[in-house]
Design a protein around this motif. Structure first.
Motif: not given
Length: 327
Positions: A223-228, A40-47, A49-53
């Motif tokens: 698959p890259e989105v799932i992996a990220q 929930k921490v990276p979810q709240a921080a938008g991480e 979105e950053k990782a998957t683009g």
């Protein structure tokens, strides 16, 4: 008691539309629940979105069956749900793949009975009203506990309420107890006593866990989105494992979780400690995504069939689990 399966007409429509449905990474919708966990921490921080683009639409659900329905319809591409709704969905061949075990549930789900209800031991449950979200991991744990104690739903009135409804019913005095997760769990504990929890029920033979799943077509196309996504999640687990003592009620991590889930920040550290969060090595091991998770889904489905919550089970659940997205 309602069927754990999706309505047949909806399921048929999903299958017929399967070939035409094309999941677009740019329109990623993720279904989450209010359980307390480090991701929930990276979810709240938008991480994520950053990782998957990707631009992500996060949708909050009250319980796993709602997430399953959204995944089956194609409205959601990735979702978080527990082992019981997962077993029900895969038994009906909803096209999902579990790609990460997000939590092994211990004390984070519990059966709490109201102070003054006259319940101090299992046999006191006879004739009482106990609430839980049907076809959830808490429902599965409740059924497992009743079986262990030699009780049935003929002895105990089990009612179907989602966590928000449970908190409200508790305040009104409409129920004598509930098997549920946070934030409702934290609220009812204030004026209740824990009779058992998911960890103990697991030791009795009915373990529960949570997973992140994706629609199979989406996972195959992206698959890259799932992996990220898995990478961000496991990074959060590693941070929690390394700095658990620092995740206090006043820490930014706990405050972020409390805000996102609606939990009381003072309750979050204890709720976090109520589950185990497997690291990458554990995820890929034979105990989890390497084979054990599929066996656990099968065992859950078999129990649900025994309890007449499922009409049939599959001979093999391994097609619904994959370790390939864990880097």
């Amino acid at each position: 008691m309602p069927s754990p399966f999706l309505p047949r007409q909806l399921f048929t429509a999903v299958l017929l539309a399967g070939a035409a449905f094309t999941a677009q990474a740019a329109n990623l919708t993720i279904g989450y629940q209010t359980g307390t966990d480090p991701s929930k921490v990276p979810q709240a921080a938008g991480e994520y979105e950053k990782a998957t683009g990707q631009s992500i639409d996060w949708r909050r659900f009250n319980a796993g069956p709602e997430v399953v329905a959204a995944l089956a319809s194609g409205d959601v591409q990735i979702g978080n749900l527990g082992s019981s709704p997962l077993a029900a969905a895969t038994s009906r061949k909803v096209p999902l793949v579990a790609f990460i075990v997000s939590a092994q549930i211990n004390a984070s789900e519990a059966l709490v009975v109201r102070n003054g209800s006259g319940i101090s031991k299992p046999e006191d449950l006879k004739g009482k009203t106990i609430a839980t979200p049907f076809v959830s991991t808490s429902h599965y744990s409740l059924l497992g506990a009743l079986k262990h104690w030699g009780l049935t739903t003929q002895d105990v009135k089990v009612v179907n309420l989602n966590p928000t409804e449970i908190a409200a019913a508790w305040k009104r005095g409409d129920i004598d107890g509930a098997f549920v997760w946070s934030p409702a769990l934290g609220e009812i504990k204030k004026t209740g006593t824990t009779l058992t929890d998911a960890a103990e029920v697991g030791r009795w033979g009915s373990p529960t866990f949570e997973v992140w799943v994706a629609r199979k077509d989406y996972a195959e196309q992206h698959p890259e989105v799932i992996a990220q996504f898995a990478g961000v999640t496991l990074k959060a687990y590693a941070d929690y494992a390394a700095h658990k003592s620092e995740w206090t009620a006043d820490s930014p991590q706990v405050k972020a979780i409390a805000k996102l889930t609606g939990s009381n920040a003072a309750d979050v550290p204890e709720l976090l400690a109520g589950s185990a969060y497997p690291d990458a090595a554990a995820q890929k091991s034979a105990a989890l995504l390497g084979g054990g998770t599929a066996k656990d889904i099968a065992a859950t489905a078999a129990f649900l069939k025994e309890q007449k919550k499922l009409d049939a089970v599959l001979p093999d659940y391994s097609p619904y689990v994959s370790a390939q997205y864990i880097q």
